[in-house]
Enzyme design. Structure first.
Site, mmCIF file in Angstrom:
data_model
loop_
_atom_site.group_PDB
_atom_site.id
_atom_site.type_symbol
_atom_site.label_atom_id
_atom_site.label_comp_id
_atom_site.label_asym_id
_atom_site.label_seq_id
_atom_site.Cartn_x
_atom_site.Cartn_y
_atom_site.Cartn_z
ATOM 1 N N HIS A 9 0.822 -1.216 0.000
ATOM 2 C CA HIS A 9 0.000 0.000 0.000
ATOM 3 C C HIS A 9 0.860 1.272 0.000
ATOM 4 O O HIS A 9 0.446 2.293 -0.539
ATOM 5 C CB HIS A 9 -0.946 -0.007 1.208
ATOM 6 C CG HIS A 9 -0.249 -0.215 2.512
ATOM 7 N ND1 HIS A 9 0.328 -1.424 2.852
ATOM 8 C CD2 HIS A 9 0.002 0.627 3.551
ATOM 9 C CE1 HIS A 9 0.876 -1.317 4.050
ATOM 10 N NE2 HIS A 9 0.698 -0.091 4.485
ATOM 11 N N HIS A 98 27.686 -1.798 -11.801
ATOM 12 C CA HIS A 98 28.627 -2.492 -10.918
ATOM 13 C C HIS A 98 28.050 -3.725 -10.246
ATOM 14 O O HIS A 98 28.785 -4.664 -9.948
ATOM 15 C CB HIS A 98 29.128 -1.534 -9.823
ATOM 16 C CG HIS A 98 30.057 -0.482 -10.349
ATOM 17 N ND1 HIS A 98 30.748 0.372 -9.525
ATOM 18 C CD2 HIS A 98 30.399 -0.137 -11.631
ATOM 19 C CE1 HIS A 98 31.501 1.196 -10.262
ATOM 20 N NE2 HIS A 98 31.288 0.913 -11.538
ATOM 21 N N ARG A 132 36.011 -6.362 -13.604
ATOM 22 C CA ARG A 132 36.339 -6.622 -12.191
ATOM 23 C C ARG A 132 35.094 -6.831 -11.334
ATOM 24 O O ARG A 132 35.170 -7.427 -10.255
ATOM 25 C CB ARG A 132 37.192 -5.483 -11.623
ATOM 26 C CG ARG A 132 36.461 -4.162 -11.441
ATOM 27 C CD ARG A 132 37.414 -3.046 -11.027
ATOM 28 N NE ARG A 132 36.733 -1.830 -10.633
ATOM 29 C CZ ARG A 132 36.221 -0.931 -11.480
ATOM 30 N NH1 ARG A 132 36.296 -1.137 -12.787
ATOM 31 N NH2 ARG A 132 35.634 0.165 -11.040
HETATM 32 C C1 RB5 Z 1 3.975 0.065 5.559
HETATM 33 O O1 RB5 Z 1 3.402 0.993 6.401
HETATM 34 C C2 RB5 Z 1 5.488 0.197 5.565
HETATM 35 O O2 RB5 Z 1 6.010 -0.305 6.745
HETATM 36 C C3 RB5 Z 1 6.079 -0.519 4.371
HETATM 37 O O3 RB5 Z 1 5.540 0.009 3.217
HETATM 38 C C4 RB5 Z 1 7.573 -0.401 4.220
HETATM 39 O O4 RB5 Z 1 8.002 0.928 4.320
HETATM 40 C C5 RB5 Z 1 8.394 -1.320 5.016
HETATM 41 O O5 RB5 Z 1 9.624 -1.399 4.896
#
Ligand code: RB5
Length: 142
Positions: A9, A98, A132
């Site tokens: 989300h 890289h 490398r």
């Molecule tokens: C969700 O609120 C948030 O924790 C998630 O999108 C993320 O940032 C986690 O690493």
């Protein structure tokens, strides 16, 4: 070139914009969701994208959560995945040149749409330098 994309989300709004941008730029897109701003768990979206790459359904992946951190940590649990959290354009270039990164991770709450499009374009058009860097990248999975 086929791109697999997934977001929680926190990355949903940016994902919608990037799917449109990728399609308009001529890329084929596998959209693994999420498909609404309702709260979900980022591992559920990182895993299908990682599998799309490892099972060769996609060439590169794009992962977006709020910070980009959780979703990149999850993807990097998969052997063969090199997910790079990109917060500036130099990172997008170096991740490919890289590190031969195969996933770009973005923080949806910290990246503007214009920045994301710029990072994505650089990431998808920069070749791995090899040389490398080849043996270093190979050592990641040893
Ligand atoms: C969700 O609120 C948030 O924790 C998630 O999108 C993320 O940032 C986690 O690493």
């Amino acid at each position: 070139m086929k791109i697999s994309i997934g977001a929680d989300h926190g990355g949903y709004e940016l994902k919608v914009k990037l799917v449109k941008f990728l399609k308009e730029s001529g890329y084929a897109v596998i959209d693994n969701g999420t498909n609404s701003p309702d709260s979900v768990d980022y591992p559920d979206y990182a895993k299908p994208v990682a599998r799309d790459i490892l099972e060769k359904r996609a060439d590169y992946g794009v992962l977006i959560c709020g910070s980009g951190i959780g979703i990149s940590i999850t993807a990097n649990r998969f052997k063969g995945i090199r997910a790079a959290l990109v917060t500036r354009k130099e990172h997008a270039l170096l991740a490919r040149a890289h590190n031969n990164a195969n996933i770009i991770a973005l923080g949806g709450r910290f990246t503007t749409v214009e920045e994301a499009k710029e990072y994505l374009t650089i990431f998808l058009t920069t070749p791995f330098e090899g040389g490398r860097h080849e043996k270093r990248v190979c050592k990641i999975d040893e």
